[in-house]
Design a protein around this motif. Structure first.
Motif, PDB file in Angstrom:
ATOM      1  N   THR A  13      40.462  40.979  28.841  1.00 37.60           N
ATOM      2  CA  THR A  13      40.118  42.234  29.502  1.00 37.60           C
ATOM      3  C   THR A  13      39.322  43.112  28.543  1.00 37.60           C
ATOM      4  O   THR A  13      39.452  43.007  27.326  1.00 37.60           O
ATOM      5  CB  THR A  13      41.375  42.980  29.990  1.00 37.60           C
ATOM      6  OG1 THR A  13      42.156  43.410  28.862  1.00 37.60           O
ATOM      7  CG2 THR A  13      42.207  42.097  30.898  1.00 37.60           C
ATOM      8  N   HIS A  37      36.060  39.790  31.461  1.00 44.23           N
ATOM      9  CA  HIS A  37      36.379  40.908  32.342  1.00 44.23           C
ATOM     10  C   HIS A  37      35.606  42.150  31.937  1.00 44.23           C
ATOM     11  O   HIS A  37      35.404  42.423  30.750  1.00 44.23           O
ATOM     12  CB  HIS A  37      37.875  41.222  32.306  1.00 44.23           C
ATOM     13  CG  HIS A  37      38.194  42.596  32.836  1.00 44.23           C
ATOM     14  ND1 HIS A  37      38.305  43.700  31.998  1.00 44.23           N
ATOM     15  CD2 HIS A  37      38.363  43.063  34.102  1.00 44.23           C
ATOM     16  CE1 HIS A  37      38.556  44.774  32.738  1.00 44.23           C
ATOM     17  NE2 HIS A  37      38.599  44.424  34.003  1.00 44.23           N
ATOM     18  N   VAL A  66      41.588  47.923  35.532  1.00 44.17           N
ATOM     19  CA  VAL A  66      42.874  47.322  35.174  1.00 44.17           C
ATOM     20  C   VAL A  66      44.061  48.130  35.679  1.00 44.17           C
ATOM     21  O   VAL A  66      45.196  47.636  35.671  1.00 44.17           O
ATOM     22  CB  VAL A  66      43.002  47.106  33.653  1.00 44.17           C
ATOM     23  CG1 VAL A  66      41.991  46.082  33.164  1.00 44.17           C
ATOM     24  CG2 VAL A  66      42.898  48.425  32.894  1.00 44.17           C
ATOM     25  N   THR A  67      43.824  49.350  36.141  1.00 50.36           N
ATOM     26  CA  THR A  67      44.924  50.143  36.693  1.00 50.36           C
ATOM     27  C   THR A  67      45.087  49.931  38.193  1.00 50.36           C
ATOM     28  O   THR A  67      46.009  50.483  38.797  1.00 50.36           O
ATOM     29  CB  THR A  67      44.717  51.644  36.411  1.00 50.36           C
ATOM     30  OG1 THR A  67      43.604  52.128  37.179  1.00 50.36           O
ATOM     31  CG2 THR A  67      44.461  51.900  34.944  1.00 50.36           C
ATOM     32  N   VAL A  72      42.812  43.964  40.319  1.00 50.86           N
ATOM     33  CA  VAL A  72      43.239  42.967  39.334  1.00 50.86           C
ATOM     34  C   VAL A  72      43.680  41.688  40.030  1.00 50.86           C
ATOM     35  O   VAL A  72      43.355  40.577  39.588  1.00 50.86           O
ATOM     36  CB  VAL A  72      44.367  43.529  38.441  1.00 50.86           C
ATOM     37  CG1 VAL A  72      44.985  42.415  37.588  1.00 50.86           C
ATOM     38  CG2 VAL A  72      43.827  44.636  37.553  1.00 50.86           C
ATOM     39  N   ASN A  91      45.126  41.046  26.534  1.00 47.09           N
ATOM     40  CA  ASN A  91      45.083  42.398  27.092  1.00 47.09           C
ATOM     41  C   ASN A  91      44.411  43.325  26.079  1.00 47.09           C
ATOM     42  O   ASN A  91      45.051  43.917  25.213  1.00 47.09           O
ATOM     43  CB  ASN A  91      46.504  42.881  27.392  1.00 47.09           C
ATOM     44  CG  ASN A  91      47.032  42.344  28.697  1.00 47.09           C
ATOM     45  OD1 ASN A  91      46.380  42.442  29.734  1.00 47.09           O
ATOM     46  ND2 ASN A  91      48.225  41.766  28.665  1.00 47.09           N
ATOM     47  N   ALA A  93      41.601  45.593  27.117  1.00 46.13           N
ATOM     48  CA  ALA A  93      40.979  46.791  27.690  1.00 46.13           C
ATOM     49  C   ALA A  93      41.679  48.045  27.178  1.00 46.13           C
ATOM     50  O   ALA A  93      42.905  48.114  27.149  1.00 46.13           O
ATOM     51  CB  ALA A  93      41.039  46.738  29.216  1.00 46.13           C
ATOM     52  N   GLY A 119      47.684  49.331  32.459  1.00 45.26           N
ATOM     53  CA  GLY A 119      46.770  48.207  32.647  1.00 45.26           C
ATOM     54  C   GLY A 119      47.318  46.912  32.071  1.00 45.26           C
ATOM     55  O   GLY A 119      47.110  45.833  32.642  1.00 45.26           O
ATOM     56  N   VAL A 123      47.804  43.701  34.683  1.00 49.58           N
ATOM     57  CA  VAL A 123      47.135  42.412  34.478  1.00 49.58           C
ATOM     58  C   VAL A 123      48.167  41.326  34.174  1.00 49.58           C
ATOM     59  O   VAL A 123      48.119  40.222  34.738  1.00 49.58           O
ATOM     60  CB  VAL A 123      46.093  42.504  33.351  1.00 49.58           C
ATOM     61  CG1 VAL A 123      45.437  41.144  33.132  1.00 49.58           C
ATOM     62  CG2 VAL A 123      45.024  43.548  33.699  1.00 49.58           C
TER      63      VAL A 123
END
Length: 249
Positions: A13, A37, A66-67, A72, A91, A93, A119, A123
């Motif tokens: 991400t 991503h 991602v939220t 997602v 992870n 982001a 996020g 994910v």
């Protein structure tokens, strides 16, 4: 190409940022197929995916906030159709913005924790069911500020500390079928950091380190590859500190 991650499918991400792109390159060098991503940078994502393909791996790009639960979910499904079940999740982001706590409001707080902590949950929650069947690996990107804190970054440090708690608890809940670990970089010279990196800012954040300098994105990726690979089979709920000795624990 053949490498320690050949046959793996990795989702990174925030892959179009400097740190995410460096991680993608190292995963591809190690033989993993990589899903790039992004939030709203399709051209940058496609260019990175094309670059990774030169390593002889398969690539794809996916866009999602991602939220957003639905976005997602759609992105994870798209990766599955393009590359197969995700076996490595990074992870990465993130969002950081300097603001004094007395000048911030609930919207500031929620924006930072939304990306940096919520996020990670969103994910992971979508990827995890497939991983439980494939003995996957999750690497969460935290920060040295989770340990040190910093003026103007209360929300960011709080979110990144939450990532470490999430990492440890999840490692106990889903291990050993899924290995969950974290890296805690910082300070790293990236475009996200650069607008704030005055000489005074850099000095304040490196004065206690052994190296006395900012790290580079290229110095983070190898640790992610290690945690995702066969050499880290005994590592569960651990954090690798990539900060030049600024935090020792």
């Amino acid at each position: 190409m053949s490498g320690p991650l050949t046959g793996e499918v990795a989702l990174v991400t925030g892959a179009t940022g400097a740190l995410g792109a460096a991680i993608c390159r190292d995963l591809a060098r190690a033989g993993a197929d990589v899903a790039v991503h992004h939030l709203d940078e399709p051209d940058a994502a496609r260019a990175l995916a094309d670059e990774l393909a030169a390593f002889g791996v398969r690539t794809t790009t996916v866009a999602a906030d991602v939220t957003s639960w639905d976005q997602v979910g759609a992105a994870v499904s798209a990766v599955g159709h393009a590359l197969g079940t995700i076996t490595v999740l990074v992870n990465n982001a993130g969002f950081m913005e300097p603001v004094r706590i007395v000048d911030s409001d609930l919207a500031d707080w929620r924006r930072t924790l939304g990306v940096d902590l919520d996020g990670v949950f969103v994910v992971t929650r979508h990827v995890l069911p497939g991983m439980l069947e494939t003995h996957g690996r999750i690497v969460n990107v935290s920060s040295q500020l989770a340990f040190k804190g910093a003026v103007d970054y209360v929300a960011y440090a709080t979110a990144k500390a939450g990532v470490l708690g999430f990492t440890k608890a999840l490692a106990r809940e889903v291990g050993p079928r899924v290995r969950v670990n974290a890296v805690a970089p910082g300070p790293i010279d990236t475009p996200m950091v650069r607008p704030h990196a005055t000489p005074e800012w850099v000095e304040a954040r490196t004065r206690d380190s052994v190296t006395g300098r900012l790290g580079t994105p290229q110095e983070v990726g190898p640790a992610v590859v290690f945690l995702a690979g066969p050499g880290a089979e005994l590592m569960h709920g651990q954090t690798l500190h990539l900060n030049g000795g600024g935090v020792m624990t």
